[in-house]
Motif scaffolding. Structure first.
Motif, PDB file in Angstrom:
ATOM      1  N   VAL A   4       5.466  -0.837  48.491  1.00  0.00           N
ATOM      2  CA  VAL A   4       4.708   0.033  49.391  1.00  0.00           C
ATOM      3  C   VAL A   4       5.161   1.475  49.238  1.00  0.00           C
ATOM      4  O   VAL A   4       4.336   2.400  49.150  1.00  0.00           O
ATOM      5  CB  VAL A   4       4.863  -0.427  50.850  1.00  0.00           C
ATOM      6  CG1 VAL A   4       4.198   0.574  51.788  1.00  0.00           C
ATOM      7  CG2 VAL A   4       4.254  -1.814  51.044  1.00  0.00           C
ATOM      8  N   VAL A   5       6.463   1.697  49.210  1.00  0.00           N
ATOM      9  CA  VAL A   5       6.991   3.055  49.062  1.00  0.00           C
ATOM     10  C   VAL A   5       6.554   3.652  47.735  1.00  0.00           C
ATOM     11  O   VAL A   5       6.187   4.832  47.639  1.00  0.00           O
ATOM     12  CB  VAL A   5       8.529   3.052  49.181  1.00  0.00           C
ATOM     13  CG1 VAL A   5       9.087   4.442  48.879  1.00  0.00           C
ATOM     14  CG2 VAL A   5       8.959   2.591  50.571  1.00  0.00           C
ATOM     15  N   ARG A  10       3.213   7.489  44.789  1.00  0.00           N
ATOM     16  CA  ARG A  10       2.315   7.785  43.670  1.00  0.00           C
ATOM     17  C   ARG A  10       0.946   8.256  44.121  1.00  0.00           C
ATOM     18  O   ARG A  10       0.359   9.157  43.514  1.00  0.00           O
ATOM     19  CB  ARG A  10       2.168   6.546  42.787  1.00  0.00           C
ATOM     20  CG  ARG A  10       3.419   6.192  41.983  1.00  0.00           C
ATOM     21  CD  ARG A  10       3.183   4.939  41.164  1.00  0.00           C
ATOM     22  NE  ARG A  10       4.338   4.616  40.339  1.00  0.00           N
ATOM     23  CZ  ARG A  10       4.429   3.534  39.567  1.00  0.00           C
ATOM     24  NH1 ARG A  10       3.413   2.665  39.539  1.00  0.00           N
ATOM     25  NH2 ARG A  10       5.506   3.306  38.839  1.00  0.00           N
ATOM     26  N   ARG A  11       0.438   7.626  45.152  1.00  0.00           N
ATOM     27  CA  ARG A  11      -0.939   7.900  45.554  1.00  0.00           C
ATOM     28  C   ARG A  11      -1.073   9.022  46.574  1.00  0.00           C
ATOM     29  O   ARG A  11      -2.138   9.624  46.690  1.00  0.00           O
ATOM     30  CB  ARG A  11      -1.586   6.629  46.116  1.00  0.00           C
ATOM     31  CG  ARG A  11      -1.946   5.604  45.051  1.00  0.00           C
ATOM     32  CD  ARG A  11      -2.543   4.361  45.683  1.00  0.00           C
ATOM     33  NE  ARG A  11      -3.105   3.479  44.683  1.00  0.00           N
ATOM     34  CZ  ARG A  11      -4.408   3.402  44.366  1.00  0.00           C
ATOM     35  NH1 ARG A  11      -5.265   4.170  45.012  1.00  0.00           N
ATOM     36  NH2 ARG A  11      -4.840   2.568  43.450  1.00  0.00           N
ATOM     37  N   LEU A  16       0.040  15.284  46.792  1.00  0.00           N
ATOM     38  CA  LEU A  16       0.117  16.380  47.763  1.00  0.00           C
ATOM     39  C   LEU A  16       1.123  17.432  47.327  1.00  0.00           C
ATOM     40  O   LEU A  16       0.897  18.635  47.521  1.00  0.00           O
ATOM     41  CB  LEU A  16       0.485  15.829  49.144  1.00  0.00           C
ATOM     42  CG  LEU A  16      -0.600  15.016  49.852  1.00  0.00           C
ATOM     43  CD1 LEU A  16      -0.111  14.537  51.215  1.00  0.00           C
ATOM     44  CD2 LEU A  16      -1.888  15.819  50.004  1.00  0.00           C
ATOM     45  N   VAL A  17       2.229  17.013  46.734  1.00  0.00           N
ATOM     46  CA  VAL A  17       3.206  17.976  46.216  1.00  0.00           C
ATOM     47  C   VAL A  17       2.582  18.804  45.094  1.00  0.00           C
ATOM     48  O   VAL A  17       2.761  20.024  45.025  1.00  0.00           O
ATOM     49  CB  VAL A  17       4.474  17.250  45.732  1.00  0.00           C
ATOM     50  CG1 VAL A  17       5.383  18.201  44.960  1.00  0.00           C
ATOM     51  CG2 VAL A  17       5.235  16.660  46.906  1.00  0.00           C
ATOM     52  N   LEU A  18       1.850  18.145  44.217  1.00  0.00           N
ATOM     53  CA  LEU A  18       1.181  18.863  43.130  1.00  0.00           C
ATOM     54  C   LEU A  18       0.121  19.820  43.680  1.00  0.00           C
ATOM     55  O   LEU A  18      -0.047  20.936  43.168  1.00  0.00           O
ATOM     56  CB  LEU A  18       0.539  17.863  42.161  1.00  0.00           C
ATOM     57  CG  LEU A  18       1.513  16.999  41.355  1.00  0.00           C
ATOM     58  CD1 LEU A  18       0.740  15.988  40.510  1.00  0.00           C
ATOM     59  CD2 LEU A  18       2.405  17.866  40.474  1.00  0.00           C
ATOM     60  N   LEU A  19      -0.602  19.388  44.716  1.00  0.00           N
ATOM     61  CA  LEU A  19      -1.599  20.260  45.340  1.00  0.00           C
ATOM     62  C   LEU A  19      -0.936  21.481  45.954  1.00  0.00           C
ATOM     63  O   LEU A  19      -1.444  22.604  45.817  1.00  0.00           O
ATOM     64  CB  LEU A  19      -2.379  19.486  46.400  1.00  0.00           C
ATOM     65  CG  LEU A  19      -3.404  20.297  47.211  1.00  0.00           C
ATOM     66  CD1 LEU A  19      -4.454  20.910  46.303  1.00  0.00           C
ATOM     67  CD2 LEU A  19      -4.055  19.406  48.271  1.00  0.00           C
ATOM     68  N   PHE A  20       0.177  21.276  46.634  1.00  0.00           N
ATOM     69  CA  PHE A  20       0.914  22.403  47.208  1.00  0.00           C
ATOM     70  C   PHE A  20       1.352  23.377  46.125  1.00  0.00           C
ATOM     71  O   PHE A  20       1.210  24.603  46.270  1.00  0.00           O
ATOM     72  CB  PHE A  20       2.129  21.888  47.980  1.00  0.00           C
ATOM     73  CG  PHE A  20       3.083  22.963  48.410  1.00  0.00           C
ATOM     74  CD1 PHE A  20       2.695  23.961  49.293  1.00  0.00           C
ATOM     75  CD2 PHE A  20       4.387  22.996  47.912  1.00  0.00           C
ATOM     76  CE1 PHE A  20       3.580  24.966  49.675  1.00  0.00           C
ATOM     77  CE2 PHE A  20       5.272  23.979  48.294  1.00  0.00           C
ATOM     78  CZ  PHE A  20       4.872  24.969  49.178  1.00  0.00           C
ATOM     79  N   CYS A 203      -7.577  17.079  49.550  1.00  0.00           N
ATOM     80  CA  CYS A 203      -6.975  16.168  50.531  1.00  0.00           C
ATOM     81  C   CYS A 203      -7.923  15.019  50.873  1.00  0.00           C
ATOM     82  O   CYS A 203      -7.488  13.875  51.044  1.00  0.00           O
ATOM     83  CB  CYS A 203      -6.585  16.934  51.793  1.00  0.00           C
ATOM     84  SG  CYS A 203      -5.142  18.012  51.566  1.00  0.00           S
ATOM     85  N   VAL A 204      -9.219  15.308  50.948  1.00  0.00           N
ATOM     86  CA  VAL A 204     -10.198  14.247  51.178  1.00  0.00           C
ATOM     87  C   VAL A 204     -10.179  13.264  50.017  1.00  0.00           C
ATOM     88  O   VAL A 204     -10.184  12.034  50.215  1.00  0.00           O
ATOM     89  CB  VAL A 204     -11.613  14.846  51.354  1.00  0.00           C
ATOM     90  CG1 VAL A 204     -12.676  13.741  51.321  1.00  0.00           C
ATOM     91  CG2 VAL A 204     -11.701  15.607  52.674  1.00  0.00           C
ATOM     92  N   ALA A 205     -10.144  13.786  48.786  1.00  0.00           N
ATOM     93  CA  ALA A 205     -10.147  12.924  47.610  1.00  0.00           C
ATOM     94  C   ALA A 205      -8.881  12.068  47.536  1.00  0.00           C
ATOM     95  O   ALA A 205      -8.944  10.874  47.224  1.00  0.00           O
ATOM     96  CB  ALA A 205     -10.285  13.770  46.345  1.00  0.00           C
ATOM     97  N   ILE A 206      -7.739  12.672  47.818  1.00  0.00           N
ATOM     98  CA  ILE A 206      -6.468  11.942  47.760  1.00  0.00           C
ATOM     99  C   ILE A 206      -6.454  10.806  48.771  1.00  0.00           C
ATOM    100  O   ILE A 206      -6.071   9.671  48.461  1.00  0.00           O
ATOM    101  CB  ILE A 206      -5.289  12.903  48.008  1.00  0.00           C
ATOM    102  CG1 ILE A 206      -5.135  13.867  46.823  1.00  0.00           C
ATOM    103  CG2 ILE A 206      -3.986  12.128  48.225  1.00  0.00           C
ATOM    104  CD1 ILE A 206      -4.167  15.003  47.078  1.00  0.00           C
ATOM    105  N   MET A 207      -6.866  11.098  50.001  1.00  0.00           N
ATOM    106  CA  MET A 207      -6.841  10.063  51.036  1.00  0.00           C
ATOM    107  C   MET A 207      -7.933   9.018  50.835  1.00  0.00           C
ATOM    108  O   MET A 207      -7.729   7.840  51.156  1.00  0.00           O
ATOM    109  CB  MET A 207      -6.969  10.715  52.412  1.00  0.00           C
ATOM    110  CG  MET A 207      -5.796  11.617  52.760  1.00  0.00           C
ATOM    111  SD  MET A 207      -4.199  10.780  52.541  1.00  0.00           S
ATOM    112  CE  MET A 207      -3.078  12.176  52.680  1.00  0.00           C
ATOM    113  N   ALA A 208      -9.067   9.412  50.282  1.00  0.00           N
ATOM    114  CA  ALA A 208     -10.115   8.430  49.989  1.00  0.00           C
ATOM    115  C   ALA A 208      -9.641   7.460  48.921  1.00  0.00           C
ATOM    116  O   ALA A 208      -9.861   6.240  49.017  1.00  0.00           O
ATOM    117  CB  ALA A 208     -11.389   9.139  49.544  1.00  0.00           C
TER     118      ALA A 208
END
Length: 241
Positions: A4-5, A10-11, A16-20, A203-208
């Motif tokens: 899970v971790v 990964r997902r 999010l780090v790369l987006l930042f 963020c929408v794409a990542i969470m979707a």
């Protein structure tokens, strides 16, 4: 490290780090490296043109769109939408997706503004906000995550009808209206709102990709699909399997 971790890292965390990092990189390009390069040299001209065209009627319209993306309104709409989704669909997947997308964009926005200090446009500001928090636009980013997120859920759940297309288009156009009005009100440069579309949309794409993926297995619990594509009761893997 548990499965899970690893999957969350990964997902969710890594993207999010790369987006930042991307947002900070864009901010540095806009404010330092390319600050004297076209089209960034004409951004103030765009803001002055918009400010020069202000009228009482458009001021009221801009206030409506700006209010739709205010922090208080975003929180209220997100919570209400999440509750309605939970009550109607009887599961947590869609509410979690929406809340996660809105929260993620807020964190990226917050940390980016802590690194990038950009003055707001040199025109009269119609709202009270910190003077060096221009990049990116928090209103536009939040509106993109919330209303585009709702549009994604609508596109996935509802049958294709003229009414559905109309609601979908309306939801998608809200962030566009917010972006235009934030520039109109003298609060952001054009590049600020463009970067915010990237933040909210990513963020929408990542969470979707993470939350709405019904085939994803989390640890020993898998969410199988019914024939209609809806979630059913989670099936646990046999002991020792």
């Amino acid at each position: 490290m548990s499965d899970v971790v690893i999957r969350v890292t990964r997902r969710v965390l890594l993207p999010l780090v790369l987006l930042f990092a991307l947002m900070v990189g864009l901010g540095l390009l806009v404010t330092r490296v390319l600050a004297r390069t076209w089209p960034f040299t004409v951004e103030d001209t765009v803001n002055r043109e918009l400010a020069g065209d202000r009228t009482p009627g458009w001021n009221d319209v801009s206030l409506v769109f700006s209010t739709l993306a205010s922090t208080q309104m975003i929180v209220v709409v997100t919570v209400l939408a999440a509750l309605v989704l939970r009550l109607v669909l009887h599961r947590w997947r869609e509410p979690l997706f929406l809340c996660a997308a809105v929260t993620a964009q807020a964190l990226i926005f917050l940390f980016t503004t802590m690194v990038i200090d950009r003055n707001r446009p040199a025109v009269e500001h119609m709202d009270a906000s910190p003077p060096t928090s221009s990049f990116p636009s928090g209103h536009t980013s939040a509106a993109t995550a919330l209303y585009v997120g709702l549009a994604v859920l609508l596109a996935l759940r509802a049958r294709s009808t003229p009414a559905k297309v109309g609601w979908w288009a309306l939801l998608v156009l809200v962030p566009v209206g917010v972006a235009l009005t934030r520039m109109y009100r003298g609060m952001h440069h054009p590049s600020d709102v463009v970067a915010s579309f990237l933040n909210g949309g990513a963020c929408v794409a990542i969470m979707a990709r993470t939350v709405l993926d019904r085939t994803l297995t989390w640890g020993r619990i898998r969410l199988p699909l019914s024939r209609s594509g809806d979630d059913v009761t989670p099936a646990r893997a046999p002991a020792g399997g």
